[in-house]
Design an enzyme around this catalytic site. Structure first.
Site, PDB file in Angstrom:
ATOM      1  N   LYS A   1      24.430 -99.043  11.039  1.00 18.09           N
ATOM      2  CA  LYS A   1      24.955-100.419  10.936  1.00 18.09           C
ATOM      3  C   LYS A   1      24.429-101.180  12.156  1.00 18.09           C
ATOM      4  O   LYS A   1      24.924-101.009  13.268  1.00 18.09           O
ATOM      5  CB  LYS A   1      26.489-100.370  10.935  1.00 18.09           C
ATOM      6  CG  LYS A   1      27.172-101.499  10.209  1.00 18.09           C
ATOM      7  CD  LYS A   1      26.947-102.885  10.774  1.00 18.09           C
ATOM      8  CE  LYS A   1      27.834-103.206  11.947  1.00 18.09           C
ATOM      9  NZ  LYS A   1      27.474-104.513  12.562  1.00 18.09           N
TER      10      LYS A   1
ATOM     11  N   SER B   1      30.430-102.368  23.114  1.00 17.97           N
ATOM     12  CA  SER B   1      31.365-102.705  24.188  1.00 17.97           C
ATOM     13  C   SER B   1      32.517-101.699  24.251  1.00 17.97           C
ATOM     14  O   SER B   1      32.839-101.030  23.266  1.00 17.97           O
ATOM     15  CB  SER B   1      31.916-104.110  23.963  1.00 17.97           C
ATOM     16  OG  SER B   1      32.668-104.124  22.772  1.00 17.97           O
TER      17      SER B   1
ATOM     18  N   GLY C   1      34.583 -99.929  21.325  1.00 18.22           N
ATOM     19  CA  GLY C   1      34.544 -98.465  21.402  1.00 18.22           C
ATOM     20  C   GLY C   1      35.938 -97.851  21.274  1.00 18.22           C
ATOM     21  O   GLY C   1      36.126 -96.825  20.610  1.00 18.22           O
TER      22      GLY C   1
ATOM     23  N   GLU D   1      28.799 -94.802  23.739  1.00 26.57           N
ATOM     24  CA  GLU D   1      28.006 -95.327  24.861  1.00 26.57           C
ATOM     25  C   GLU D   1      28.453 -96.758  25.056  1.00 26.57           C
ATOM     26  O   GLU D   1      28.145 -97.629  24.243  1.00 26.57           O
ATOM     27  CB  GLU D   1      26.504 -95.258  24.526  1.00 26.57           C
ATOM     28  CG  GLU D   1      25.958 -93.862  24.397  1.00 26.57           C
ATOM     29  CD  GLU D   1      25.943 -93.100  25.721  1.00 26.57           C
ATOM     30  OE1 GLU D   1      26.144 -93.712  26.782  1.00 26.57           O
ATOM     31  OE2 GLU D   1      25.741 -91.869  25.672  1.00 26.57           O
TER      32      GLU D   1
ATOM     33  N   CYS E   1      23.527-102.474  29.511  1.00 21.51           N
ATOM     34  CA  CYS E   1      24.716-101.738  29.934  1.00 21.51           C
ATOM     35  C   CYS E   1      24.571-101.235  31.356  1.00 21.51           C
ATOM     36  O   CYS E   1      25.541-101.133  32.090  1.00 21.51           O
ATOM     37  CB  CYS E   1      24.948-100.583  28.970  1.00 21.51           C
ATOM     38  SG  CYS E   1      23.492 -99.551  28.750  1.00 21.51           S
TER      39      CYS E   1
ATOM     40  N   GLU F   1      32.577-106.829  32.709  1.00 24.49           N
ATOM     41  CA  GLU F   1      31.154-106.827  32.353  1.00 24.49           C
ATOM     42  C   GLU F   1      30.783-108.218  31.852  1.00 24.49           C
ATOM     43  O   GLU F   1      31.356-108.696  30.878  1.00 24.49           O
ATOM     44  CB  GLU F   1      30.896-105.786  31.262  1.00 24.49           C
ATOM     45  CG  GLU F   1      29.424-105.637  30.944  1.00 24.49           C
ATOM     46  CD  GLU F   1      29.152-104.668  29.807  1.00 24.49           C
ATOM     47  OE1 GLU F   1      29.866-104.720  28.789  1.00 24.49           O
ATOM     48  OE2 GLU F   1      28.225-103.847  29.937  1.00 24.49           O
TER      49      GLU F   1
HETATM   50  P1  NAD Z   1      30.016-104.904  20.293  1.00 24.11           P
HETATM   51  O1  NAD Z   1      30.997-103.869  20.674  1.00 24.11           O
HETATM   52  O2  NAD Z   1      30.485-106.284  20.082  1.00 24.11           O
HETATM   53  O3  NAD Z   1      29.256-104.502  18.947  1.00 24.11           O
HETATM   54  C1  NAD Z   1      28.554-103.289  18.824  1.00 24.11           C
HETATM   55  C2  NAD Z   1      28.460-102.915  17.358  1.00 24.11           C
HETATM   56  O4  NAD Z   1      29.774-102.615  16.886  1.00 24.11           O
HETATM   57  C3  NAD Z   1      27.929-104.038  16.459  1.00 24.11           C
HETATM   58  O5  NAD Z   1      27.094-103.473  15.465  1.00 24.11           O
HETATM   59  C4  NAD Z   1      29.197-104.585  15.829  1.00 24.11           C
HETATM   60  O6  NAD Z   1      28.985-105.198  14.587  1.00 24.11           O
HETATM   61  C5  NAD Z   1      30.016-103.316  15.685  1.00 24.11           C
HETATM   62  N1  NAD Z   1      31.471-103.504  15.561  1.00 24.11           N
HETATM   63  C6  NAD Z   1      32.223-104.514  16.045  1.00 24.11           C
HETATM   64  N2  NAD Z   1      33.523-104.319  15.713  1.00 24.11           N
HETATM   65  C7  NAD Z   1      33.589-103.158  15.021  1.00 24.11           C
HETATM   66  C8  NAD Z   1      34.646-102.408  14.435  1.00 24.11           C
HETATM   67  N3  NAD Z   1      35.916-102.815  14.486  1.00 24.11           N
HETATM   68  N4  NAD Z   1      34.346-101.246  13.820  1.00 24.11           N
HETATM   69  C9  NAD Z   1      33.074-100.789  13.781  1.00 24.11           C
HETATM   70  N5  NAD Z   1      32.029-101.464  14.308  1.00 24.11           N
HETATM   71  C10 NAD Z   1      32.276-102.629  14.932  1.00 24.11           C
HETATM   72  O7  NAD Z   1      28.867-104.869  21.412  1.00 24.11           O
HETATM   73  P2  NAD Z   1      27.600-105.802  21.523  1.00 24.11           P
HETATM   74  O8  NAD Z   1      28.010-107.145  22.036  1.00 24.11           O
HETATM   75  O9  NAD Z   1      26.790-105.722  20.286  1.00 24.11           O
HETATM   76  O10 NAD Z   1      26.764-105.030  22.665  1.00 24.11           O
HETATM   77  C11 NAD Z   1      26.984-105.225  24.006  1.00 24.11           C
HETATM   78  C12 NAD Z   1      27.818-104.095  24.578  1.00 24.11           C
HETATM   79  O11 NAD Z   1      27.179-102.845  24.336  1.00 24.11           O
HETATM   80  C13 NAD Z   1      27.957-104.177  26.090  1.00 24.11           C
HETATM   81  O12 NAD Z   1      29.275-103.872  26.448  1.00 24.11           O
HETATM   82  C14 NAD Z   1      26.999-103.101  26.584  1.00 24.11           C
HETATM   83  O13 NAD Z   1      27.312-102.613  27.857  1.00 24.11           O
HETATM   84  C15 NAD Z   1      27.131-102.080  25.526  1.00 24.11           C
HETATM   85  N6  NAD Z   1      25.969-101.187  25.511  1.00 24.11           N
HETATM   86  C16 NAD Z   1      26.107 -99.902  25.958  1.00 24.11           C
HETATM   87  C17 NAD Z   1      25.001 -99.040  26.008  1.00 24.11           C
HETATM   88  C18 NAD Z   1      25.119 -97.647  26.546  1.00 24.11           C
HETATM   89  O14 NAD Z   1      24.218 -96.847  26.283  1.00 24.11           O
HETATM   90  N7  NAD Z   1      26.162 -97.305  27.290  1.00 24.11           N
HETATM   91  C19 NAD Z   1      23.751 -99.501  25.560  1.00 24.11           C
HETATM   92  C20 NAD Z   1      23.658-100.809  25.113  1.00 24.11           C
HETATM   93  C21 NAD Z   1      24.766-101.639  25.078  1.00 24.11           C
END
Ligand code: NAD
Length: 479
Positions: A174, A228, A232, A249, A283, A382
């Site tokens: 997804k 995020s 998570g 992650e 991240c 963050e």
């Molecule tokens: P996000 O949490 O908003 O979304 C991530 C994914 O989760 C998207 O595909 C989104 O559609 C999906 N999602 C949202 N709500 C959901 C739910 N209730 N159930 C299942 N899936 C859902 O994050 P973002 O804004 O896309 O990405 C930025 C974040 O990702 C930052 O916090 C960054 O630090 C983190 N990140 C971490 C790593 C790592 O390896 N630690 C790498 C890249 C990004």
């Protein structure tokens, strides 16, 4: 007229049955594509396709078959790096030079996990009982749901897919609603590489509808989530209800600690690169810069001089080092964080939205905030933008205390020429990765992941495969 994309299920492209969303180019603010919001039924179709592929032969595909398919995929990703890079740059704004490099680098991840496919051996275990042969085998879990963010869509999808496929699982990906296009192009390459239909599926859509349906689906055996910390936690709760493994992650607020005895020129460059690359939307951004008080002013002159020279602009231009933020919403959020610091700290550089030729996109220049205290909002949350919060410290003990005074634990850095101090501080920082006299290095062979609220599990290295495997112990009574 923006194109309308489809889901990729059972090896074919399927038009969406429900509503759609608009994917916007953050450089121009203009629509790029319409993509379908996967409904619960469409998610169900994709999970069933993955299950059918898994049980219909993929589970029993020999390791060398999986290795060769992954090697072919790695080659295709590298061969198509220019195009994959351009798609990603249009979709999420990272400069093309970097998105191309990301594709080539990601191909190496896929090659690395291809190498693991035929090395996942078990053990023979000597028991105290005589006449018993005891051995273990590692078996794939089944269907993996991979939920991916937008900030490095291609690599973050493949960092999940490569170990999951090497271990013999099928999967449903997804992508983020903010940058689905690179992953949709990847599906063509997966088909071209020769993976059987249904082994890898992709359903686009929102997190609240498509993502949540996928995580809750009873046919999913593992959830691999990158995103995020807030999301998570929700994903982990859903996985917990079903008692399935989850790897997370998540976000970070990493401290980059510079001591007076360091190579200050190198530290200043890396402090900027580590925070501003990808417009701070990483991240592992070194978003808290901890500077020993005795060198603070001289060092900050070097940092601001280097940051001022960052080429911000059209990410398709080869000289551009920093593109736009991902969305108008993220732009407002970043400006709000900067605004929150204006009364108690000092905006030493940047801080305003860029106009002129860049007014249609979501551009903020490298922003350096000095005089930050670790209890301020910009030091705790963050930001995911090009904002460097600079915090002075008096000595090693205070530096370590500030570095660890955070909910996150993804990464940290230490700059010093004192060998013992380098190892002491590396040991003391509570984070999954610590860089000494460097920042940003990530490699397929090495584990990567978070302490504390930055995640559970590891990507990279042998450890990344464990969540996609389960261990069976076999006792054989010998007569
Ligand atoms: P996000 O949490 O908003 O979304 C991530 C994914 O989760 C998207 O595909 C989104 O559609 C999906 N999602 C949202 N709500 C959901 C739910 N209730 N159930 C299942 N899936 C859902 O994050 P973002 O804004 O896309 O990405 C930025 C974040 O990702 C930052 O916090 C960054 O630090 C983190 N990140 C971490 C790593 C790592 O390896 N630690 C790498 C890249 C990004």
């Amino acid at each position: 007229m923006a194109t309308t994309t489809k889901h990729f299920v059972a090896g074919e492209w399927r038009a969406g049955a429900g509503a759609s969303m608009t994917d916007v180019n953050p450089t121009s603010g203009k629509p790029l594509a319409e993509f379908p919001i996967g409904t619960a039924e469409e998610v169900d179709g994709a999970v069933r396709a993955a299950r059918a592929a898994f049980e219909g032969g993929w589970r029993d595909a020999t390791p060398n078959v999986r290795r060769k398919l992954l090697l072919k995929l790695a080659q295709l990703v590298a061969d198509n790096a220019q195009e994959l890079g351009r798609i990603a740059t249009d979709d999420m704004g990272m400069p093309w030079a970097f998105t191309m490099g990301e594709a080539i680098f990601t191909a190496e991840y896929v090659e690395y996990y291809a190498g693991w496919a035929d090395k996942l051996d078990g053990a023979t275990i000597p028991l105290s009982a005589s006449n018993t042969l005891d051995y273990t085998v590692h078996e794939p879990r089944g269907v993996v749901a991979a939920i991916v963010p937008w900030n490095a869509p291609l690599s973050l999808a493949l960092w999940r897919a490569a170990p999951a496929l090497a271990a013999g699982n099928a999967m449903v990906i997804k992508p983020s609603e903010l940058a689905p296009l690179p992953i949709l192009r990847l599906m063509d390459l997966i088909a071209e590489a020769g993976f059987p239909p249904g082994v890898v599926n992709c359903v686009t859509g929102s997190g609240s509808e498509t993502g949540a349906s996928l995580v809750d689906h009873p046919g999913v055996d593992v959830v691999a989530f990158t995103g995020s910390t807030t999301t998570g936690r929700r994903v982990a709760e859903a996985a917990g209800r079903r008692l399935i493994p989850v790897s997370l992650e998540l976000g970070g607020k990493s401290a980059n600690v510079v001591f007076a005895d360091a190579d200050l020129d190198a530290a200043a460059v890396q402090a900027c690169v580590g925070c501003f690359v990808n417009t701070g939307q990483q991240c592992i951004a070194g978003s808290r810069l901890l500077v020993e008080r005795s060198i603070h002013d001289a060092f900050m002159e070097k940092v601001t001089a280097f940051a001022r020279g960052f080429a911000v602009g059209d990410p398709m231009q080869p000289t551009t080092q920093m593109g736009p933020l991902i969305s108008e919403r993220q732009l407002d959020r970043v400006l709000d964080f900067i605004g929150s610091a204006k009364t108690d700290a000092n905006i030493a550089l940047g801080g305003e939205r860029l106009g002129g030729d860049l007014a249609d996109g979501y551009f903020v220049p490298p922003t350096v905030v000095t005089g930050v205290r670790n209890d301020m909002r910009i030091a705790r949350e963050e930001i995911f933008g090009p904002v460097l919060s600079v915090i002075p410290f008096a000595d090693e003990a205070e530096a370590i205390a500030i570095a660890n005074d955070t909910d996150y634990g993804l990464a940290g850095g230490v700059w010093t020429n004192d060998l013992s101090r380098a190892h002491r501080v590396a040991r003391a920082i509570q984070a999954g990765t610590v860089w000494v006299n460097s920042w940003l290095a990530v490699n397929p062979q090495a584990p990567f992941g978070g302490y504390k609220s930055s995640g559970i599990g590891r990507e990279g290295g042998r450890e990344a495969i464990d969540v996609y495997l389960q261990t069976k112990n076999v006792y054989v009574q010998l007569h």
